[in-house]
Design a protein around this motif. Structure first.
Motif, PDB file in Angstrom:
ATOM      1  N   THR A  69       0.867  -1.185   0.000  1.00 24.19           N
ATOM      2  CA  THR A  69       0.000   0.000   0.000  1.00 24.19           C
ATOM      3  C   THR A  69       0.899   1.229   0.000  1.00 24.19           C
ATOM      4  O   THR A  69       2.051   1.159   0.427  1.00 24.19           O
ATOM      5  N   GLY A  70       0.368   2.341  -0.474  1.00 23.22           N
ATOM      6  CA  GLY A  70       1.215   3.524  -0.525  1.00 23.22           C
ATOM      7  C   GLY A  70       0.444   4.780  -0.868  1.00 23.22           C
ATOM      8  O   GLY A  70      -0.795   4.789  -0.914  1.00 23.22           O
ATOM      9  N   THR A  71       1.203   5.854  -1.127  1.00 22.14           N
ATOM     10  CA  THR A  71       0.639   7.182  -1.365  1.00 22.14           C
ATOM     11  C   THR A  71       1.131   7.721  -2.710  1.00 22.14           C
ATOM     12  O   THR A  71       2.316   7.620  -3.016  1.00 22.14           O
ATOM     13  N   VAL A  72       0.210   8.301  -3.472  1.00 20.10           N
ATOM     14  CA  VAL A  72       0.565   8.899  -4.768  1.00 20.10           C
ATOM     15  C   VAL A  72       1.344  10.190  -4.525  1.00 20.10           C
ATOM     16  O   VAL A  72       0.881  11.064  -3.784  1.00 20.10           O
ATOM     17  N   THR A  73       2.530  10.311  -5.151  1.00 24.37           N
ATOM     18  CA  THR A  73       3.296  11.555  -4.999  1.00 24.37           C
ATOM     19  C   THR A  73       3.054  12.509  -6.170  1.00 24.37           C
ATOM     20  O   THR A  73       3.117  13.716  -6.009  1.00 24.37           O
ATOM     21  N   THR A  74       2.811  11.968  -7.364  1.00 24.81           N
ATOM     22  CA  THR A  74       2.369  12.799  -8.485  1.00 24.81           C
ATOM     23  C   THR A  74       1.660  11.885  -9.481  1.00 24.81           C
ATOM     24  O   THR A  74       1.813  10.661  -9.426  1.00 24.81           O
ATOM     25  N   TRP A  75       0.867  12.475 -10.362  1.00 25.49           N
ATOM     26  CA  TRP A  75       0.048  11.671 -11.264  1.00 25.49           C
ATOM     27  C   TRP A  75      -0.195  12.421 -12.552  1.00 25.49           C
ATOM     28  O   TRP A  75       0.041  13.626 -12.655  1.00 25.49           O
ATOM     29  N   ALA A  76      -0.699  11.697 -13.548  1.00 28.03           N
ATOM     30  CA  ALA A  76      -1.045  12.306 -14.835  1.00 28.03           C
ATOM     31  C   ALA A  76      -2.126  11.443 -15.474  1.00 28.03           C
ATOM     32  O   ALA A  76      -1.966  10.221 -15.556  1.00 28.03           O
ATOM     33  N   TRP A  77      -3.204  12.072 -15.908  1.00 27.40           N
ATOM     34  CA  TRP A  77      -4.322  11.292 -16.445  1.00 27.40           C
ATOM     35  C   TRP A  77      -4.095  11.021 -17.931  1.00 27.40           C
ATOM     36  O   TRP A  77      -3.853  11.925 -18.721  1.00 27.40           O
ATOM     37  N   ASN A  78      -4.166   9.735 -18.261  1.00 27.38           N
ATOM     38  CA  ASN A  78      -3.862   9.277 -19.617  1.00 27.38           C
ATOM     39  C   ASN A  78      -5.166   8.877 -20.314  1.00 27.38           C
ATOM     40  O   ASN A  78      -5.648   7.764 -20.126  1.00 27.38           O
ATOM     41  N   PRO A  79      -5.776   9.787 -21.086  1.00 23.92           N
ATOM     42  CA  PRO A  79      -7.104   9.484 -21.643  1.00 23.92           C
ATOM     43  C   PRO A  79      -7.081   8.426 -22.749  1.00 23.92           C
ATOM     44  O   PRO A  79      -8.082   7.761 -22.976  1.00 23.92           O
ATOM     45  N   ASP A 115     -10.949  13.154 -11.876  1.00 26.39           N
ATOM     46  CA  ASP A 115     -11.444  13.759 -10.645  1.00 26.39           C
ATOM     47  C   ASP A 115     -11.270  12.828  -9.441  1.00 26.39           C
ATOM     48  O   ASP A 115     -11.358  13.260  -8.293  1.00 26.39           O
ATOM     49  N   ALA A 116     -11.057  11.549  -9.715  1.00 23.11           N
ATOM     50  CA  ALA A 116     -10.911  10.572  -8.630  1.00 23.11           C
ATOM     51  C   ALA A 116      -9.449  10.397  -8.222  1.00 23.11           C
ATOM     52  O   ALA A 116      -9.124   9.527  -7.423  1.00 23.11           O
ATOM     53  N   VAL A 117      -8.563  11.210  -8.819  1.00 22.32           N
ATOM     54  CA  VAL A 117      -7.132  11.055  -8.534  1.00 22.32           C
ATOM     55  C   VAL A 117      -6.573  12.358  -7.968  1.00 22.32           C
ATOM     56  O   VAL A 117      -6.932  13.440  -8.430  1.00 22.32           O
TER      57      VAL A 117
END
Ligand SMILES: [Zn+2]
Lengths: 315, 348
Positions: A69-79, A115-117
């Motif tokens: 388990t862990g924590t998101v440090t950065t993200w990018a939505w890939n449509p 929106d869920a990220v």
């Protein structure tokens, strides 16, 4: 000017890579649903683990087990997922700091939409149903409501039964190849069973096949010149090893042929004569098969051999 | 230390596709232009160095074909880097510093149109943990952009502003591919929109370097290379602070950027968000003219875009529009490797 030729070109290779002790333990661990990190001398825990400290270059081997388990440090939505990516529906790329680790792992997050990220959200590993000892044994991450377990990473000996020692990293890239102006002209002329070269405006040498430039003068070769069809064997070799997918009886002869009027020899197979009678200076001509896009081979013309002085510059 | 300068710079028009031309057909006019600017013949050049990538062409040793354009027979002193031409220039600079040669021709080219550059660039990633996931270049840049947004260092309107300024600047650059007002468009990978990303480009660039008096002889106002350095960061993205570029800062320090103010910066930032990172690393204020050429957002021939930045900075010095410029080139995902050069013109 006629359109340049284009053709699909696929470059595909199953790169076989061996693993060091740390990478082997990590990837075998994924197969067993165990995530391992490595501890640096400053006590930092790197996940995914590496064999050398990225800052000090010191060798590091102390394995520890961290949580899935862990924590998101950065993200990018890939449509629009691309070929080879972990999920085939829209997903988020994420860097995830697993509980117990000090660095983040890159993977995909399965979520209903952007929106869920958010950075800081809690996630957990979703394991692949079939695992082989590869980063793709993590199918992806998924949202997870729970907190970190709070347990400290425990030392791990990295020993597993039947540890993986290598991976096969399949790579495929698709291209549309275009040979450019000069080579297009050469290939188009071959369709009419003609060989054309290009003459250098500076040194007057005729290059066949032409590539658009004179390698001696470094200038464009624009004047088109028809050469051949006959030519002279400048050198040759006798091939005794069968190439894959090649349906030619062994041994056969492969030679360099200077077409009449050309200042560069091209290569081709020489047949229609016993292999042990092929010689430098032999006069040959192309033989085309029905529907062939280029000469199938070259055969003797029956003329007397060319004098060495006439082709010695081309050997 | 021996004085070395950039004395000539030429580039092709950068276009979405150049399929009517082979690599050598694309590169050759640019080579001829730099030679013409200096009056040198290929046989006068002491050392030749090029940069390119086989993965763009999909063919092994693709650079050997372009050597036909420099008169490589009889054999010349020549080298190649499988990197941006900026690193080829670094090699040539070192060669000139040794005193072994007085002139060098450096060129590079990128023909991205035959393949998909987003996919091609995944092959430069860690083959064990990252490349099997095929994260494309835009996705990785988007992770960096989101990290910057989360850190409060930029936001989407600010990024759009960088895109607009770059393409507006490119209006005066006749070689650029994307100029004027370009719509930001949809998200390619959120938070990056199409406008935040570079065009896919084919193009070529060449420069000539010369040492000491030879440089003065060949160019009215040589762009002297006062310092040049390149540094690299850990390959694992999760180890790095993506909102900063310590390697750029260190390279800049070693190159002497911080010794005196610069008036011009040509930064190799293919994505709008990367300009934010570089500007901070280099400590550039609003008084510095930033990417007057339009930068990589206006034309991005992969493997040539970095050398283009150095060439553009040098050309401003040649023209008397700059006295002290910083030029930067990058390679690898999220600004992994960075090269920084300081160029100066003599007082007029
Ligand atoms: Zn010639």
């Amino acid at each position: 000017m006629p359109e340049v030729l284009k053709a699909p070109l696929v470059v595909e290779f199953p790169f076989t890579r061996s693993l060091g002790p740390v990478q082997s333990a990590f990837l075998t661990g994924l197969r067993e649903q165990t995530v391992l990190g490595v501890k640096t001398s400053e006590g930092k825990i790197l996940v995914p683990p590496v064999e050398y400290d990225p800052v000090t270059a010191e060798e590091i081997r102390d394995l520890v087990q961290v949580d899935a388990t862990g924590t998101v440090t950065t993200w990018a939505w890939n449509p629009e997922p691309r070929r080879g990516q972990p999920l085939d529906t829209a997903f988020a790329w994420v860097l995830v700091k697993l509980d117990g680790a000090d660095t983040a792992l890159l993977h995909a997050l399965d979520a209903p939409g952007p929106d869920a990220v958010h950075s800081g959200m809690r996630v957990r590993v979703r394991w692949a149903a079939e695992r082989t000892g590869a980063i793709t044994d993590i199918a992806c991450f998924e949202p997870y409501e729970g907190d970190a377990s709070g347990t400290e990473p425990a030392a791990h000996d990295g020993q597993f039964d039947d540890a993986v020692s290598g991976i096969v990293a399949r790579a495929r890239l698709d291209y549309t190849y275009s040979p450019g102006r000069a080579q297009t002209a050469y290939i188009n002329a071959l369709a009419d069973r003609k060989a054309v070269g290009e003459r250098c405006p500076n040194c007057s040498k005729v290059y066949v096949p032409p590539r658009g430039a004179c390698p001696t003068c470094g200038v464009a070769t624009a004047e088109r010149v028809e050469v051949g069809p006959a030519g002279t064997v400048t050198t040759f070799c006798i091939v005794n090893v069968k190439a894959k997918n090649l349906d030619i009886e062994l041994p056969y002869v492969y030679g360099h042929i200077a077409l009449d009027g050309a200042d560069l020899a091209l290569h081709g197979r020489i047949a229609g004569i016993p292999y042990d009678q092929v010689r430098m200076g032999l006069r040959v001509e192309p033989v085309w098969t029905e529907g062939g896009r280029y000469p199938d081979h070259y055969r003797p013309t029956g003329e007397p051999d060319a004098d060495y002085d006439t082709y010695k510059e081309l050997v | 230390m021996r004085e070395v300068a950039i004395v000539a710079f030429a580039q092709s028009d950068h276009v979405r596709t150049s399929d009517e031309q082979s690599e050598v057909e694309m590169v050759m006019p640019v080579l001829h232009q730099v030679l013409e600017q200096t009056g040198l013949k290929t046989s006068d050049i002491g050392f030749t160095c090029s940069g390119s990538s086989d993965y763009l062409a999909g063919r092994a040793f693709s650079f050997t074909m372009t050597l036909d354009g420099v008169g490589a027979w009889p054999p010349i002193s020549e080298s190649h880097v499988e990197m941006d031409g900026a690193w080829a220039m670094y090699e040539a600079w070192v060669k000139l510093l040794t005193g072994e040669v007085d002139t060098a021709l450096v060129y590079s080219y990128g023909k991205s149109s035959p393949g998909s550059v987003r996919d091609v660039l995944t092959r430069q990633l860690d083959p064990y943990y990252v490349a099997p996931l095929w994260p494309d270049a835009v996705a990785l840049a988007a992770l960096q952009a989101q990290a910057l947004i989360d850190a409060g260092e930029t936001d989407e309107p600010a990024l759009a502003g960088i895109a607009a300024r770059s393409r507006e600047s490119a209006s005066t650059n006749s070689h650029a591919q994307l100029t004027g007002s370009v719509p930001q468009g949809d998200y390619l990978v959120q938070p990056l929109r199409k406008g935040d990303c570079p065009p896919v480009s084919d193009g070529a660039v060449a420069v000539i370097l010369a040492a000491g008096d030879k440089a003065r002889e060949l160019c009215e106002r040589p762009a002297w290379i006062r310092g040049m350095d390149h540094r690299i960061e850990a390959h694992s993205l999760g180890v790095r602070d993506l909102t900063d570029s310590p390697s750029t800062r260190l390279a800049a320090e070693r190159a002497g950027v911080f010794e005196r103010p610069v008036d011009t910066a040509e930064l190799h930032a293919p994505f709008t968000s990367q300009e934010v990172v570089l500007r901070k690393a280099l400590g550039l204020g609003d008084d510095v003219t930033l990417n007057p050429s339009g930068g990589a957002l206006a034309a991005n021939p992969v493997m040539a875009a970095g050398l283009l930045r150095i060439g553009e900075a040098a050309a401003r010095i040649h023209r008397g529009e700059s006295d002290r410029a910083v030029a930067h080139a990058t390679s690898g995902p999220c600004l992994q490797q960075n090269l920084v050069a300081v160029l100066e013109g003599e007082a007029r």
